[in-house]
Design a protein around this motif. Structure first.
Motif, PDB file in Angstrom:
ATOM      1  N   ASN A  78       1.690  -1.442   5.486  1.00  0.00           N
ATOM      2  CA  ASN A  78       0.395  -2.480   5.767  1.00  0.00           C
ATOM      3  C   ASN A  78       0.480  -3.686   4.815  1.00  0.00           C
ATOM      4  OD1 ASN A  78      -0.302  -0.651   7.124  1.00  0.00           O
ATOM      5  ND2 ASN A  78      -1.495   0.289   6.770  1.00  0.00           N
ATOM      6  N   VAL A  79       0.608  -3.925   3.198  1.00  0.00           N
ATOM      7  CA  VAL A  79       0.672  -5.360   2.475  1.00  0.00           C
ATOM      8  C   VAL A  79       1.885  -5.938   3.417  1.00  0.00           C
ATOM      9  CG1 VAL A  79       1.325  -6.305   0.321  1.00  0.00           C
ATOM     10  CG2 VAL A  79      -0.176  -3.911   0.705  1.00  0.00           C
ATOM     11  N   THR A  80       3.098  -5.407   3.609  1.00  0.00           N
ATOM     12  CA  THR A  80       4.218  -5.995   3.774  1.00  0.00           C
ATOM     13  C   THR A  80       3.825  -6.920   5.329  1.00  0.00           C
ATOM     14  OG1 THR A  80       6.056  -5.179   3.074  1.00  0.00           O
ATOM     15  CG2 THR A  80       6.560  -6.223   4.253  1.00  0.00           C
ATOM     16  N   ALA A 121      -0.430  -9.310  -5.794  1.00  0.00           N
ATOM     17  CA  ALA A 121      -0.455  -8.582  -7.447  1.00  0.00           C
ATOM     18  C   ALA A 121      -1.122  -8.016  -7.066  1.00  0.00           C
ATOM     19  CB  ALA A 121      -1.195 -10.261  -7.846  1.00  0.00           C
ATOM     20  N   VAL A 122      -0.732  -6.557  -8.150  1.00  0.00           N
ATOM     21  CA  VAL A 122      -1.507  -5.088  -7.987  1.00  0.00           C
ATOM     22  C   VAL A 122      -2.023  -5.061  -9.629  1.00  0.00           C
ATOM     23  CG1 VAL A 122      -0.941  -4.073  -6.034  1.00  0.00           C
ATOM     24  CG2 VAL A 122       0.058  -3.637  -8.291  1.00  0.00           C
ATOM     25  N   SER A 123      -1.430  -6.189 -10.990  1.00  0.00           N
ATOM     26  CA  SER A 123      -2.325  -5.776 -11.508  1.00  0.00           C
ATOM     27  C   SER A 123      -2.055  -7.069 -12.691  1.00  0.00           C
ATOM     28  CB  SER A 123      -1.103  -4.322 -12.544  1.00  0.00           C
ATOM     29  OG  SER A 123      -0.290  -5.005 -12.893  1.00  0.00           O
ATOM     30  N   ASP A 158      -7.751   0.447  -7.847  1.00  0.00           N
ATOM     31  CA  ASP A 158      -7.726   0.944  -6.798  1.00  0.00           C
ATOM     32  C   ASP A 158      -6.932  -0.634  -6.147  1.00  0.00           C
ATOM     33  OD1 ASP A 158      -9.693   0.719  -6.545  1.00  0.00           O
ATOM     34  OD2 ASP A 158     -10.242   2.121  -5.343  1.00  0.00           O
ATOM     35  N   GLU A 159      -7.536  -1.412  -7.009  1.00  0.00           N
ATOM     36  CA  GLU A 159      -7.301  -2.862  -5.350  1.00  0.00           C
ATOM     37  C   GLU A 159      -5.875  -3.779  -5.639  1.00  0.00           C
ATOM     38  OE1 GLU A 159     -11.377  -4.634  -6.290  1.00  0.00           O
ATOM     39  OE2 GLU A 159     -10.512  -4.755  -8.303  1.00  0.00           O
ATOM     40  N   MET A 160      -5.908  -4.101  -5.021  1.00  0.00           N
ATOM     41  CA  MET A 160      -4.689  -5.525  -4.447  1.00  0.00           C
ATOM     42  C   MET A 160      -5.764  -7.153  -4.644  1.00  0.00           C
ATOM     43  SD  MET A 160      -2.812  -4.842  -0.692  1.00  0.00           S
ATOM     44  CE  MET A 160      -3.987  -4.436   0.227  1.00  0.00           C
ATOM     45  N   GLU A 161      -4.731  -7.897  -4.811  1.00  0.00           N
ATOM     46  CA  GLU A 161      -5.227  -9.536  -4.595  1.00  0.00           C
ATOM     47  C   GLU A 161      -4.036  -9.876  -3.539  1.00  0.00           C
ATOM     48  OE1 GLU A 161      -7.665 -11.388  -6.203  1.00  0.00           O
ATOM     49  OE2 GLU A 161      -7.361 -13.205  -5.735  1.00  0.00           O
ATOM     50  N   LYS A 165      -8.534  -2.568  -1.767  1.00  0.00           N
ATOM     51  CA  LYS A 165      -7.787  -1.432  -1.668  1.00  0.00           C
ATOM     52  C   LYS A 165      -6.517  -1.514  -1.603  1.00  0.00           C
ATOM     53  CE  LYS A 165     -11.461   2.382  -2.459  1.00  0.00           C
ATOM     54  NZ  LYS A 165     -12.077   1.320  -2.534  1.00  0.00           N
ATOM     55  N   ILE A 166      -5.817  -0.591  -3.091  1.00  0.00           N
ATOM     56  CA  ILE A 166      -3.928  -0.986  -2.519  1.00  0.00           C
ATOM     57  C   ILE A 166      -3.818  -0.425  -0.758  1.00  0.00           C
ATOM     58  CG2 ILE A 166      -3.950   0.658  -3.883  1.00  0.00           C
ATOM     59  CD1 ILE A 166      -1.530  -1.128  -4.402  1.00  0.00           C
TER      60      ILE A 166
END
Ligand SMILES: Nc1ncnc2c1ncn2[C@@H]1O[C@H](COP(=O)(O)OP(=O)(O)O)[C@@H](O)[C@H]1O
Ligand SMILES: Nc1ncnc2c1ncn2[C@@H]1O[C@H](COP(=O)(O)OP(=O)(O)O)[C@@H](O)[C@H]1O
Ligand SMILES: [Mg+2]
Ligand SMILES: [Mg+2]
Ligand SMILES: [Mg+2]
Ligand SMILES: [Mg+2]
Lengths: 212, 341, 341, 212
Positions: free
Chosen positions: B242-244, B199-201, B218-221, B236-237
């Motif tokens: 990279n996220v994938t 999630a980013v927001s 600038d964060e993600m969870e 940090k997002i």
């Protein structure tokens, strides 16, 4: 006077509902930290609807049953069944009683507690409403057993509920939505324990006022 | 804290009415597929779903995840959905009404995400069904890898993996399989489905319009739940690749896939993440699977299980065998998913 | 001003690569429907679309409107899409490659929204097609009521109405109609389609991550364009019902609909508006039409023409006659839209 | 010296590109007010790519052609064809010329202007890049006709481009994306006029430096 009339005590639930509705935003905010942020919204919807439908001049038994019915059949969520069962078992325990004394009240909240335990299978220490409810019921019984008056026992119950509520801050959640967080669930209040302490507090205050 | 200050804008009327009004709008959009049954106003039923002798498929859960759950009601998929309030399980009464509508005399399978509230309510509904002579089996979807370690997989939450479990069970029922067989198919799908989200927001409840969690600009969870429940870690997002990679490595760490394995892929948007971004994620998912020699049988990219206007995405893999493949390919026609026909 | 301070979060890699990467992810998701042709890397072509003797349907425009435009490529709809950069028309070369792929010897129809950039590029492409012996006709979609008064309707922008114009033209071509007839069907659909949109929050370019317009925390803009172009008026955000009433009254002020008229409805989300909200809007649309005795032939609710992560929605009506109805109901199979089959 | 060598003048376009790339955010921001916020992004993509591919030691003719090709075949948007045509017509006008004097330069920018007019069919006052470009070309010619030197005419061209750019603030857009806004398009700069003034300014400065 160490007892109140069941008839007319329906208004206690109106008062309980008002406290919950007033704390809608606060309870949702607490739930947002480690849950899904809906605790206050759902509670306020259920308690508010029940308050609209119940008869404050009727019995507490009837009012508890109205509240339980609304929670169970219309609200859903965790609170529908948990609080629904609690209030329905409290109503069953009270039954046709004309008056409510310390013994009847003690039995009533004990029945409610067992109802929640039955359906939710949680234990003290799991970071749920039981962490407020269990010590509160025990404190009430202990206070009466120690020879205190009904109002004194209500004070003890309320205080124990609040201490129990605050104890959830340091706990790691073991059941419910927050249980997946492990250590991350530590450091904040449990939403259900907070609403439970509000409910018991409202009971205590209203009954004390009626007793005096 | 910043996030808590400003409120979200929603195009809505009175928040108390949002669920009944949404259902009205949904029925108005899909009169060829959906209708309402029972007095609760919360049992959305397939126009041509429930049939005599067919196992009934009942799905449900809190609202706010649209098109889940009622969007999966229709021929070949679910016969009925019980629609709860925002992020709150439907009540036993509402589930019971959905089950009664779905019952064709061969029993019903109740499918829902594994959350305390849902379990409590659906279990009570199942008991009430039994009293009415409707045999009800329950399968709790547990696809969210982030929500518990493998040893405690039964505690996991259900997120976008609902999509595959519902689809498989719906097909099994549509093919006329028995209650045992349909339950078994749902369980096999559940065991073969794993998801990871990011999630980013935040999203917000219609009643409060306040973000239901705080997240820095600038964060993600990683691993956040579809109700905003905290996940595995904040960071940090990062880039889509990279996220994938992180999401996939958590799934692949547990799902045994090798040369010749076959999967179905769901890249799901949580609400306000653009389709463009979801395709970027899918690009990387396909690349990773390709490098392992895993065959992709079918891919879905879009919003299939949302958290209102939350931004973020999830990746779900369903490991296929011949039967699951047959069931996945079986035709269905619902507002949110059409296959074959 | 506030809005300009904070930047949007996107799950992406290098912004320069976002369009080729998105296309890669899209092809990976839909290998059964889409392929790439030509050297530009921007001509997305239906796997089973172009056929000898069939009029080719070429659509296109800037990116950022996903699933438009490539999501409408597939059997029964468009044969090829030219994919531009974010909010920028594809180049003549890119359009030409799409047209070459789509051509089956019977000519092509170029369909796109009426924007200066698109007109310039598609016109140049049409000339280049003519030089190659491919007859190309152009139809600019002009459905956005907010963008010019009725007397200057030819100046209007194309927004979600693309959906209906593309669908109708695609069906006409799939049925084997001649170039003249397909062009005529597209024009008739264009003339019968009107849209009105509302935006409540901005989107941002991948390269800047800055909101591309400013809007207050309690404001909405009626009639905003799908690239964030200013609309008709700013106002305090209102209820879903009131907003829908305004959108509908602007459409109905111009579209002659009475007892017995028939329409198709598209309630379109701009990107981050939840499906729940779109259903609320549809509820009101259906109510308004119902009160006028207008028959709703079919409704679509979802994200069909977006502005990346902009929040807001649009309502589009297509006034039907027998031929348009036949064409609307004609089967198609694309990533974003499946009808019948 | 009142002329520069065509060979080696390719570098002028590198300089023009650098100015556009540096102003990417600014140009997008201007476009965001009444357009779609992509002008800087698209311009920077096209000019940046062209700068990577062109030979600064080659002729200006070649560099203009590289820039035009990139804009026309890869960039799209309004700017692809408009600036694409402008630079291609400028390249055609310059052709095989060995040197570029004021007359050649004047003919070149006039050809570019006509290219834009041809394809875009806009007029002065429509709030487009023509509002910077047209007066700039006219000022250059007028300055030369009045007997000024090449560098003096370049100064006049640059100044007229900037005045023309600023004149767009008070205009209502008549063509392009912003033309639908009517009165709402008044009060802000036109993005294309702004980038056009930057391009002409970069030309003027680099050529002046080469002349001295
Ligand atoms: N098994 C359980 N037994 C007792 N209380 C529980 C149990 N599970 C959850 N709770 C209580 O429910 C509360 C959450 O309620 P609520 O937010 O209304 O429901 P949900 O988690 O479904 O959104 C928790 O704070 C906790 O006190
Ligand atoms: N017909 C035209 N002739 C000349 N310039 C134009 C014309 N149409 C638009 N422009 C210029 O194009 C600029 C916008 O360019 P850009 O933002 O890159 O394209 P788009 O509007 O397609 O997003 C405007 O500011 C205006 O100066
Ligand atoms: Mg909760
Ligand atoms: Mg909840
Ligand atoms: Mg643009
Ligand atoms: Mg622009």
């Amino acid at each position: 006077m160490q007892e109140i009339n069941n008839k007319g005590a329906g208004g206690i639930i109106s008062g309980v509902a008002a406290v919950i509705v007033d704390n809608k935003a606060y309870l949702s905010e607490i739930d947002g930290k480690i849950g899904d942020g809906d605790h206050g919204v759902n509670m306020a919807k259920g308690f508010g609807r029940a308050a609209d439908r119940l008869d404050p001049e009727g019995t507490l038994t009837e009012a508890l049953q109205v509240l339980s019915d609304v929670l169970m059949s219309e609200i859903g969520g965790s609170m529908g069944p948990l609080y629904g069962m609690m209030f329905s078992d409290m109503a069953d325990s009270l039954g046709e009683a004309e008056t409510i004394d310390a013994a009847k009240f003690g039995a009533m909240i004990r029945a409610g507690l067992e109802g929640v335990q039955d359906i939710g299978s949680a234990k003290v220490g799991d970071k749920t409403l039981l962490d407020a409810f269990t010590p509160a019921v025990d404190a009430f019984d202990a206070s009466i057993a120690a020879g205190n008056t009904f109002p004194e026992a209500l004070v003890a119950m309320k205080a124990a509920a609040e201490t129990g509520r605050d104890s959830t801050i340091d706990m790691v959640a073991k059941v419910g939505r927050s249980s997946r967080l492990g250590e991350r669930s530590r450091g904040v209040l449990d939403a259900g324990a907070t609403s439970c302490a509000m409910i018991l507090g409202a009971f205590a205050e209203d009954i004390t006022a009626r007793l005096s | 804290m910043n996030a808590m200050d400003h409120s979200t804008k929603k195009l809505m009327n009175a928040p108390e009415d949002i669920i009944p009004e949404m259902i009205e709008g949904m029925l108005a959009a899909h009169p060829d597929m959906l209708k309402l049954e029972g007095e609760s106003g919360r049992a959305v039923v397939a126009v041509d779903g429930p049939r005599d002798g067919k196992v009934g498929i009942v799905i449900g859960g809190g609202s706010g995840h649209e098109p889940a759950f009622a969007g999966y009601v229709g021929r070949g998929l679910a016969d009925a959905a019980a629609v709860g309030n925002v992020f709150a399980s439907p009540s036993p009464e509402q589930v019971k009404q959905a089950a009664m509508a779905a019952d064709g005399g061969a029993g019903v399978v109740l499918l829902y995400g594994n959350y305390t509230g849902d379990v409590l309510n659906f279990d009570m509904a199942a008991e009430e069904c039994a009293e009415l002579g409707i045999e009800a089996r329950s399968v709790q979807v547990i696809d969210d890898v982030a929500s518990a370690p493998k040893e405690r997989a039964h505690e996991r939450r259900g997120i976008a993996g609902d999509f595959f479990v519902f689809k498989i069970a719906g097909a099994a029922a549509d093919l006329g399989r028995s209650l045992d067989e349909v339950e078994d198919a749902a369980k096999r799908a559940n065991a073969a489905t794993l998801s990871m989200g990011v999630a980013v927001s935040a999203c917000s409840m219609p009643q409060t319009l306040k973000p239901n969690f705080e997240i820095g600009p600038d964060e993600m969870e990683i691993g956040m739940g579809i109700h905003g429940e905290p996940g595995m870690r904040r960071a940090k997002i990062d880039t889509a690749d990279n996220v994938t990679d992180e999401l996939m490595s958590l799934i692949l760490g547990e799902m045994e896939l090798g040369e010749g394995s076959e999967v179905a892929v769901l890249v799901n948007g949580l609400g306000s993440t653009a389709l463009m971004e979801l395709y970027l994620i899918n690009r990387r998912v396909a690349k990773i699977l390709g490098e392992k020699g895993v065959k992709i049988h079918h891919t879905w990219v879009g919003e299939y299980c949302t958290s209102m206007e939350m931004a973020g995405a999830s990746v779900t893999l369903l490991k296929l065998d011949d039967d699951l493949k047959l069931l996945l390919d079986h035709p269905c026609r619902t507002p949110a998913l059409t296959v074959g026909t």
